[in-house]
Write an enzyme that holds these catalytic residues in place. Structure first.
Site, short mmCIF file in Angstrom:
data_model
loop_
_atom_site.label_atom_id
_atom_site.label_comp_id
_atom_site.label_asym_id
_atom_site.label_seq_id
_atom_site.Cartn_x
_atom_site.Cartn_y
_atom_site.Cartn_z
N GLU A 142 0.77 -1.20 0.21
CA GLU A 142 0.04 -0.15 -0.08
C GLU A 142 0.89 1.16 0.02
OE1 GLU A 142 -3.03 -0.26 2.90
OE2 GLU A 142 -4.13 -1.65 1.69
N GLU A 153 -5.83 -7.67 -1.10
CA GLU A 153 -6.52 -7.41 0.23
C GLU A 153 -8.00 -6.97 -0.24
OE1 GLU A 153 -4.85 -4.87 3.30
OE2 GLU A 153 -2.85 -5.51 2.94
#
Length: 499
Positions: free
Chosen positions: A219, A321
């Site tokens: 991320e 995710e």
């Protein structure tokens, strides 16, 4: 628990669940081989398409507040316990926690669901000390090797995910920087250290068939976008110099949701591009998923926006995710709605997402997450365990004060303090409301939100610390039966397709 050609599983029912116990026979995972990218597919050594389906082992090698209960970052968590226990006893507790968090029983259970890939997030601090960054520590490899070895027993692929880097690659708690600023992008030295670490890891695992590949940066959030693209090019070359074979799993910018600055005509070789596909409709506090045509189309549009780059570039998609947050059946809902009703909507949302991934040609995915204290995990620490009995009052206080973004429904408990404070800030700096700060998806309130947990452990003996750590052991955890059944059914769809 040993898997031969098949694995028989009796599902343990979580409290408050209406699911009926089932007895399922799941085919064992086929032997792992080195994977590679072929066009839009991930393929094995025989050229067969492989669809990776699994979960993230969050909270183990990078501890997070909603996973273990502590209200800060991992380094703060360790420091808080060291302050009350001393270094020796704190080290003992954390080593036992890591030991119990993932064992062969966990690996066998994971495989019994038909899952074939474990994403392992890890903190750079297991390999590097900030005051001696040039030395790569053997302890980090020992921790990863143990997990890879347990997965190998059940032919589970592992994706190694560098979840935190020096300086922090994003503005959130899970980069363990201690700040709400991603300094990784501002200092070349931080970027070089992360590359140095990846070279060491790639050299260590080169040729290992149980490693699906490397997820170089979880991320990332580079406000300028260009520094991330440059860093990916640099780390790819450095890794390929010592390991030319393993796949790279590359996250998009802005928390793996934005590929707008990635060059479609210049993708990295043998690379899978990864999005994260969370839906706010599966979280407390906002609009809830209701299964309407409008909600389904919103899910589809969100996913298609994230994978538009992969479609145009003709490369594989990996959803690294996703997943809702589940209501606690033991806790009363302020709305008066039962946890069972709330969770039914969350499960329906998850099933709709999985259907989208199947329809998209077999998107590989890794749900977040495998184990925690009760928010999302496939398994979670028993509420009656010694650890949960110790920290539950602290966790409840966090929720009442609105200090747990992941699990907080609202801030009613502190509305008389928090509300006027935010209102006044908005009046004083209205320009920040009109012109949002990066990451733009965060509201003004969340940009602002950035009693000691450690005291709970004061005076604990090693025997007591062992008992607390053992609360995370698989046999002492509760299995989220309905979630596991949904994943098991999806995993029963082909994971290996002949060429």
């Amino acid at each position: 628990m040993v898997i031969t050609s098949t694995q028989t599983l009796t599902t343990t029912i979580e409290p408050g669940s209406s699911t009926t116990p089932t007895l399922q026979t799941i085919p064992a995972n086929p032997p792992c081989t080195l994977l590679r990218v072929s066009g839009t597919d991930i393929v094995n050594a025989s050229g067969d398409k492989v669809i990776l389906k699994g979960a993230g082992l969050g909270g183990m090698l990078n501890m997070e507040n909603f996973i273990t209960g502590y209200s800060g970052h991992e380094r703060e968590h360790r420091a808080a316990l060291t302050a009350v226990l001393g270094q020796e006893k704190a080290d003992f507790f954390f080593s036992r926690l890591l030991h119990h968090f993932f064992t062969e029983a966990d690996s066998a259970f994971f495989a019994s669901l038909g899952l074939n890939c474990l994403r392992v997030p890890f903190n750079y601090r297991h390999f590097m000390d900030d005051d001696n960054p040039d030395v790569i520590k053997d302890e980090g490899f020992a921790l990863l090797d143990r997990i890879v070895g347990l997965c190998a027993k059940h032919n589970i692929y592992v994706v190694l995910d560098l979840h935190t880097v020096p300086g922090g690659q994003n503005q959130d708690w899970h980069s363990d920087s201690g700040l709400s600023r991603a300094q990784f992008w501002e200092f070349r030295d931080f970027q070089n250290r992360a590359i140095q670490l990846w070279v060491a890891i790639a050299a260590h695992y080169a040729g290992n068939p149980y490693i699906a590949g490397y997820n170089p940066l979880n991320e990332p959030a580079d406000p300028k976008h260009t520094r991330l693209i440059d860093w990916y090019g640099r780390v790819e070359k450095a890794i390929r110099a010592v390991d030319p074979d393993h796949i790279l799993f590359v996250d998009g910018n802005t928390y793996a949701m934005d590929f707008s600055h990635f060059p479609v005509d210049h993708t990295l070789p043998n690379t899978v591009y990864a999005c994260h596909d969370y839906s706010f409709m599966g979280f407390p506090g906002g609009e809830q998923y209701a299964g309407t045509s409008e909600h389904k189309e919103r899910l589809r549009a969100s996913f298609e926006r994230k994978v538009r780059f992969m479609r145009g570039a003709g490369v594989p998609v990996w959803n690294g995710e996703f997943g809702p947050v589940y209501a606690d059946p033991r806790a009363a809902s302020k709305s008066g709605e039962s946890a069972e009703a709330i969770n039914a909507r969350r499960f329906a949302l998850l099933q709709e997402q999985l259907a989208l991934y199947r329809e998209a040609g077999g998107v590989s995915w890794s749900i977040w997450l495998y184990k925690d204290i009760g928010y999302q995990g496939l398994v979670y620490v028993d509420p009656d365990s010694p650890y949960m009995r110790l920290i539950q009052p602290f966790v409840q206080k966090k929720l009442r004060l609105g200090l747990d973004f992941w699990g907080c429904v609202d801030k009613e408990g502190v509305a008389d303090v928090y509300g006027p404070f935010i209102k006044k800030l908005k009046e004083m700096i209205p320009e920040h409301i009109q012109k949002k700060k990066y990451p733009h998806i965060w509201t003004f309130d969340r940009q602002v939100e950035r009693e000691s947990y450690g005291k709970l452990f004061e005076g604990k003996t090693e025997a007591e610390l062992e008992e607390l750590a053992a609360s995370f052991r698989f046999d002492n955890c509760v299995r989220r039966s309905h979630l596991n059944e949904i994943l098991r059914r999806d995993a029963a769809c082909p994971r290996l397709l002949g060429s």
